[in-house]
Design an enzyme around this catalytic site. Structure first.
Site, mmCIF file in Angstrom:
data_model
loop_
_atom_site.group_PDB
_atom_site.id
_atom_site.type_symbol
_atom_site.label_atom_id
_atom_site.label_comp_id
_atom_site.label_asym_id
_atom_site.label_seq_id
_atom_site.Cartn_x
_atom_site.Cartn_y
_atom_site.Cartn_z
ATOM 1 N N ASP A 48 0.763 -1.243 0.000
ATOM 2 C CA ASP A 48 0.000 0.000 0.000
ATOM 3 C C ASP A 48 0.802 1.306 0.000
ATOM 4 O OD1 ASP A 48 -1.681 -2.125 0.349
ATOM 5 O OD2 ASP A 48 -2.989 -1.132 1.755
ATOM 6 N N GLU A 101 -3.113 -8.151 12.712
ATOM 7 C CA GLU A 101 -2.750 -7.851 11.330
ATOM 8 C C GLU A 101 -1.263 -7.532 11.205
ATOM 9 O OE1 GLU A 101 -4.231 -4.840 7.732
ATOM 10 O OE2 GLU A 101 -4.887 -4.487 9.795
#
Length: 820
Positions: free
Chosen positions: A555, A790
């Site tokens: 990202d 995560e």
């Protein structure tokens, strides 16, 4: 000359003149006719060209949603019970705390909700979909084999729940199953009153017929029919653990399956069950089928009781004629015990953590990590929204099914292409047939160009969890081809097992892999030969400090500050080196020509060419190349000058925008981090290369990536380390520790340490320490918080991002087992 001769001569002359005039007239007419004919032909050709042009433009608009012209990997009957009766039923609704369905497009849906009574909250705190906002202390599968059973533990704030399901094969529609749900208060001195609600809902065709007790006060069962299941019955036997439960029910029509919770809440009523009317309970309103509805498609059974309590819900297939026993009570307990024992034996056989010195609680943690990966496999059906540069508006992809694991049941309960390759590194170790099935579903989503939408949002329930800006998938955008990682493990599985039928699967997937591979090598190549460039970066953005590269999977990792067509990315080049190697291996196995793939692999693994393109002599690291400057910052725009007294600026609180403090230039993007490691992560660097020594040295430098908890994603010395990318977007891949990349790093360290080379001992030392750091921290955070996360904070090791995240973070099981 006589007069007669002169007359004849004149007549001949006149005849010739007349003939000449006639011929000239005919010639003129012929020329006119030819001109008309040519004009007509020209017009016809023009018309055909115009028609063909518009047809071609129409084709360009439509081809994004046209399936690839290659045989499907999955046979037509793949979604039927006959294809795989053992895995027909499952916990294939991962976004729910507990739900069951079949692997078929229009399966009836079965699910569980609960609410804590007597809280005084309006509306009551009803639990259904996994939601971080619910604030549960922990939840997740402790054991789940992906075929026969699953055991889940859920800890709410005042009480703990346990959900169990067990399947029993029989008949021609997938057999029976039973769900057992139990709960107990966390503190016996503070009893909790809880409502258990189990429901069945139709997603399309079928019928439901509620069966009420003689007094009409509660449901005893629901009889149903559907195309996939034939006739069935869902029983609600009375519990033996409490003598005074209170029952209610809801029989209604739900127009959308993603609104089941809302429909249930709208069908609630308030009851006072004591004479003083001091205790207010929420109960269901009975039969509330709208007059214009075709009939009930949603039936809920509610039991309200003071804990502890246990209930069973029994599903029986109408085609199961010779049922030995009802799957309930002791029969259920015994079968569950058998499946648990088999699970434990298989886990030991596959991962053998006992021999590595792990303690009982650590092995239980590893079992839970695996089980949450397996229990997070869902079955989805629907169509994606897609768009190409030729489409002004998005199009619907074709309707398709997808059997896939999900990264996070609470936050990402849908399929992600690059995550799925990592998922199946673990899944294939546990059950290679599940992995083959998952990969086949993904490859069957390929369009005629060879593109696979990188994020799959199929069906109303999946769509309801996705922000609108992420729904449409664009066909220029790739994702790392990590399915090749999983295919590598499947090939290894076959070679280790000497499976004679190993070629059938690889032969089935190879035609689509060829098209997929070619798509990358046409759509993602750079302007310079032997380079690759991620598409999808926004060159026009003013709000981002560094335009994101979502397609890379990393990202907001720093790339060239000013995106252009002339940039190129080292990680994508390395992914394609891996892809060419696997294509060569698979081609050789299935008897296809591997020459072109071998040639490409040789080119992409040529260390001299790699260094020429991506090695930064200034920083002594591998880097991206592009139009870049590090001198950027976010500032709030100043109000326009010369405002009159009392006049407001056009926008009183504008968002911050990027200010470029020095002009960008074409150069290496020298932000050391995960991207810099890719030639090492994918084992492209030569074993004796001094650059390997430099990377191993850099890995251990705490100023760069090394922490006591794993390798951080971006060096502390990088200009954008832990910097927000916009005023509202916190850093994501700018310092946090990600388990998938650490797994690749450990795999590379294991490779270089076990292969003879100049730095094998050094690699082994780094490997041992990094592995201990990772496992220790992930387990510590699991004990502290109840979840696998995560990513992890590089300063404290604390879990960050969404939870539970038992997608690629569950690779900790393979790290513990040292399987790379």
């Amino acid at each position: 000359m006589t007069r007669d001769q002169e007359v004849r001569r004149r007549n001949v002359k006149n005849s010739r003149i007349a003939s000449d005039i006639k011929r000239e007239k005919e010639h003129k007419q012929s020329k006119v006719s030819l001109a008309i004919l040519l004009f007509g032909i020209s017009g016809l050709i023009t018309l055909v060209c115009v028609v063909r042009y518009f047809q071609y433009r129409s084709y360009l608009r439509e081809k994004v949603a046209i399936p690839v012209d290659a045989p499907k990997v999955l046979p037509k009957e793949a979604g039927t019970v006959e294809a795989d009766p053992e895995r027909f039923w499952g916990s294939y609704r991962p976004q729910l705390y507990f739900g069951l369905k079949t692997r078929s497009p229009a399966s009836p849906l079965f699910g569980f909700m609960w609410l804590n009574q007597l809280t005084g909250q309006m509306p009551p705190p009803l639990r259904h979909w996994c939601d971080q906002g619910d604030g549960l202390l922990r939840y997740g599968w402790t054991k789940h084999d992906g075929v026969n059973f699953g055991i889940q533990e859920i800890e709410d704030k005042q009480f703990s729940l346990k959900t169990v399901f067990v399947k029993q094969q029989g008949g021609s529609h997938g057999g029976d199953w039973t769900a057992r749900i139990s709960a107990a208060p966390n503190d016996p001195n503070h009893p909790a009153v809880v409502s258990f609600m189990f429901y069945v809902a139709l997603d399309g065709q079928g019928t439901l017929e509620p069966v009420l007790a003689k007094n009409g006060k509660y449901l005893t069962s629901v009889r149903g029919t559907s195309q996939e299941l034939g006739s069935f019955e869902l029983f609600f036997p009375k519990s033996k653990t409490d003598s005074s439960p209170r029952h209610s029910y809801l029989i209604t029509y739900a127009p959308q399956i993603d609104k089941l919770k809302e429909v249930l809440l709208s069908g609630m009523k308030v009851d006072a069950w004591d004479k003083a009317r001091t205790k207010i309970y929420f109960t269901l309103g009975g039969r509330l089928v709208p007059r214009d509805a075709p009939g009930p498609n949603y039936v809920v059974h509610q039991v309200t009781v003071q804990l502890p309590f246990e209930m069973e819900v029994i599903f029986e297939s109408g085609s199961f004629k010779n049922r030995p026993d009802v799957l309930a009570g002791q029969v259920l307990t015994d079968l569950l015990s058998k499946h648990e024992s088999n699970f434990d034996k298989k886990f030991t056989s596959v991962f053998d953590l006992e021999s590595k010195g792990y303690k009982t609680n650590e092995i239980a943690f590893a079992k839970a990590a695996l089980s949450n990966m397996i229990g997070g496999i869902g079955y989805f059906y629907g169509s994606s929204m897609v768009q190409s540069k030729y489409n002004k508006e998005p199009l619907d992809y074709w309707n398709a099914s997808l059997y896939t694991a999900v990264p996070s049941r609470s936050f990402f309960p849908r399929g992600f292409l690059w995550d799925e390759g990592f998922h199946n590194l673990l899944i294939s170790q546990w059950n290679v047939n599940i992995s083959k099935d998952i990969i086949s579903h993904w490859l069957d989503l390929m369009n005629i160009e060879g593109w696979i939408p990188r994020e799959q949002i199929l069906g109303a329930e999946a769509l309801a969890k996705v922000p609108a800006e992420f729904v449409v998938q664009k066909n220029e955008n790739a994702n790392p081809p990590t399915l090749y990682l999983a295919l590598l493990k499947i090939i290894e599985h076959y070679s280790n097992s000497n499976n004679e039928g190993s070629q059938s699967f690889l032969k089935a997937v190879f035609p689509r892999l060829k098209v997929w591979y070619d798509w990358y090598n046409t759509s993602q190549v750079g302007e310079r030969p032997s380079t690759y460039r991620w598409r999808g970066r926004d060159a026009q953005t003013r709000r981002e400090l560094n335009p994101k590269t979502l397609t890379s999977g990393l990202d907001d990792f720093p790339r060239a500050s000013h995106p252009t067509d002339d940039e190129y990315h080292v990680d994508l080049r390395c992914w394609m080196a891996l892809a060419s190697k696997l294509m060569s291996d698979i081609a050789a196995i299935v008897g296809e020509d591997s020459g072109a793939y071998l040639a490409t692999n040789k080119l992409l693994t040529d260390n001299s060419l790699l260094d020429e393109l991506h090695w930064s002599e200034k920083k002594q690291q591998y880097s991206d190349f592009g139009l870049h400057t590090d001198k950027v910052r976010l500032e709030r725009p100043k109000p326009p000058p010369n405002l009159q007294p009392g006049q407001r600026p056009p926008q009183t609180d504008p968002e911050q925008v990027r200010i470029t403090l020095s002009e960008p230039e074409y150069r290496f993007v020298d932000s050391f981090g995960y991207v810099s490691l890719f030639p090492f992560l994918l084992k492209i660097i030569d074993h004796n290369s001094p650059k390997l020594y430099k990377i191993l040295t850099d890995l251990k430098d705490p100023r760069l990536l090394w922490t006591d908890y794993g390798l951080r994603s971006l060096a502390k010395t990088a200009p954008l380390y832990n910097r927000y990318n916009t005023e509202h977007d916190p850093p994501y891949w700018r310092g946090a520790i990600w388990i998938n990349m650490n797994y690749l790093a450990l795999g590379a360290l294991h490779h270089y340490s076990s292969t003879q080379g100049s730095y094998s001992e050094m690699a082994k030392s780094v490997y041992d320490e990094l592995r201990i750091n990772l496992v220790t921290n992930i387990f510590k955070e699991y004990k502290r918080t109840g979840f696998i996360w995560e990513n992890y904070n590089d300063k404290t090791g604390e879990g960050k991002g969404c939870h539970p995240f038992t997608g690629w973070s569950a690779l900790v099981v393979l790290i513990m087992a040292e399987k790379y």
